[in-house]
Design an enzyme around this catalytic site. Structure first.
Site, short mmCIF file in Angstrom:
data_model
loop_
_atom_site.label_atom_id
_atom_site.label_comp_id
_atom_site.label_asym_id
_atom_site.label_seq_id
_atom_site.Cartn_x
_atom_site.Cartn_y
_atom_site.Cartn_z
CG HIS A 1 36.21 36.79 35.25
ND1 HIS A 1 36.52 36.90 36.58
CD2 HIS A 1 34.91 36.39 35.20
CE1 HIS A 1 35.47 36.56 37.31
NE2 HIS A 1 34.48 36.24 36.48
CG ASP B 1 28.82 35.99 30.91
OD1 ASP B 1 27.83 35.45 31.42
OD2 ASP B 1 29.61 36.70 31.56
#
Length: 370
Positions: free
Chosen positions: A256, A307
């Protein structure tokens, strides 16, 4: 002027809605770990919109408002019936939300009261649109929303036509809380850019859905499930992942831009994936996910993001993967609308500059001399 690729590290605005500081995500100052364990999604919606948690009477009123606004226009349902077979679900959602504005007489009213009413409509109607799209794609008739139940309960009911289990509602509620807002992510920024022109709230949310559709944003959870389906079974995980790593191919659901020490939301979905798997009596998807994490984190130092485990959670709940990103939108519309309302309150047109890298000092040559 020097460009910063992807605007990485650029502070583009001020906001009091959510923050990511030293790897800790908060909504209005409340740690996401606390909210994921204790809060309902409806409480989080109120928190994002109004800056504080509701008292019981205020929460009850919000639930009534959401219930009363959940039905979608019959004309929109008829439009959705005409969408081509196989249409991307996010593309269909984008079109349907854009069309909602056509059936709202207050779509272009810009008072604070009107915009809050439209925020309620959008939050209430996105779950109905997604469930309707899913059922129409399956050749089934839409199911009208129920009154007096949570958004998580209502969505699962409209999707499957039966009362969901308590654990299923809890799992989806937690996923909705975890996805509700995330500072100035791509879709939120798209929404704020759009409404900074003083365009309407429907346009802002439509822009956000367009940004969320991409696999580098909301589409990542669907890509994770595609990977799990390609692997097929636990005994194939190591060969599949090692080949990807050796070929330096991207493995979705890891890393991320903002979180260098790991996404704080991921652990909650990992625990929910484990709980649901054990209750179902089939832990293969969870076990596969854990082994993938061990290999990717061990060899590349990348940790799972929100996710990664949401893919197995939704699948265990019986939700088809083409609905994963639309469910993300059902949650994130709470944050989008909060940011849109905040943008309206202290608006300035968002108009950055670009570093020019093209040719210079060019002269026009008549066409006969070229």
């Amino acid at each position: 002027m020097t460009a910063t690729k992807g605007l990485e590290g650029i502070v583009a605005t001020t906001s009091s809605i959510s923050s990511i500081i030293d790897g800790v995500l908060t909504y209005r100052g409340y740690n996401i770990d606390d909210l994921a364990v204790h809060a309902s999604f409806e409480e989080v919606i109120y928190l994002l919109w109004y800056g504080r948690f509701p008292v019981q009477s205020e929460l009850d009123q919000l639930l009534r408002d959401l219930s009363e606004s959940a039905a979608i226009p019959s004309e929109l349902v008829e439009q959705m019936r005409l969408y081509p077979t196989g249409t991307n679900t996010m593309a269909a959602l984008r079109s349907a939300v854009s069309a909602l504005a056509l059936y709202d007489e207050t779509a272009n009213e810009m008072s604070s009261e009107a915009n809050f009413r439209k925020a309620i409509k959008l939050q209430a109607q996105l779950p109905t649109i997604v469930a309707t799209l899913s059922r129409l794609r399956a050749g089934l008739e839409p199911i009208a929303p129920k009154s007096g139940v949570s958004i998580a309960h209502n969505f699962l009911y409209m999707l499957n036509g039966e009362e969901p289990s308590e654990l299923a509602v809890k799992a989806l509620n937690q996923a909705l809380v975890l996805h509700a807002d995330h500072e100035l992510n791509a879709s939120t920024f798209a929404a704020r850019v759009t409404v900074a022109t003083l365009s309407d709230i429907y346009s802002g949310v439509t822009s956000a859905i367009g940004a969320l559709k991409g696999p580098l944003h909301g589409g990542a959870n669907e890509a994770v499930m595609v990977m799990l389906e390609e692997i097929g079974s636990f005994d194939r995980v190591e060969d599949y992942v090692q080949t990807k790593l050796d070929n330096k191919e991207k493995i979705m659901g890891f890393g991320h831009r903002v979180y260098k020490g790991g996404d704080p939301r991921a652990k909650h979905l990992q625990k929910m994936s484990q709980d649901l798997s054990q209750l179902q009596g089939n832990t293969e998807l969870y076990d596969m996910s854990v082994r993938i994490e061990e290999m990717v984190t061990g060899q590349k130092g990348l940790k799972p993001n929100v996710d990664f485990y949401s893919a197995s959670v939704y699948t265990i709940l019986g939700i088809q993967r083409e609905l994963f990103t639309p469910i993300f939108a059902i949650s994130r519309v709470s944050g989008w609308t909060a940011h849109i309302l905040e943008q309206y309150e202290n608006n300035r047109l968002i108009r950055p500059r670009a570093e020019y890298t093209g040719l210079t000092n060019q002269k026009y040559i008549p066409i006969q001399n070229r």
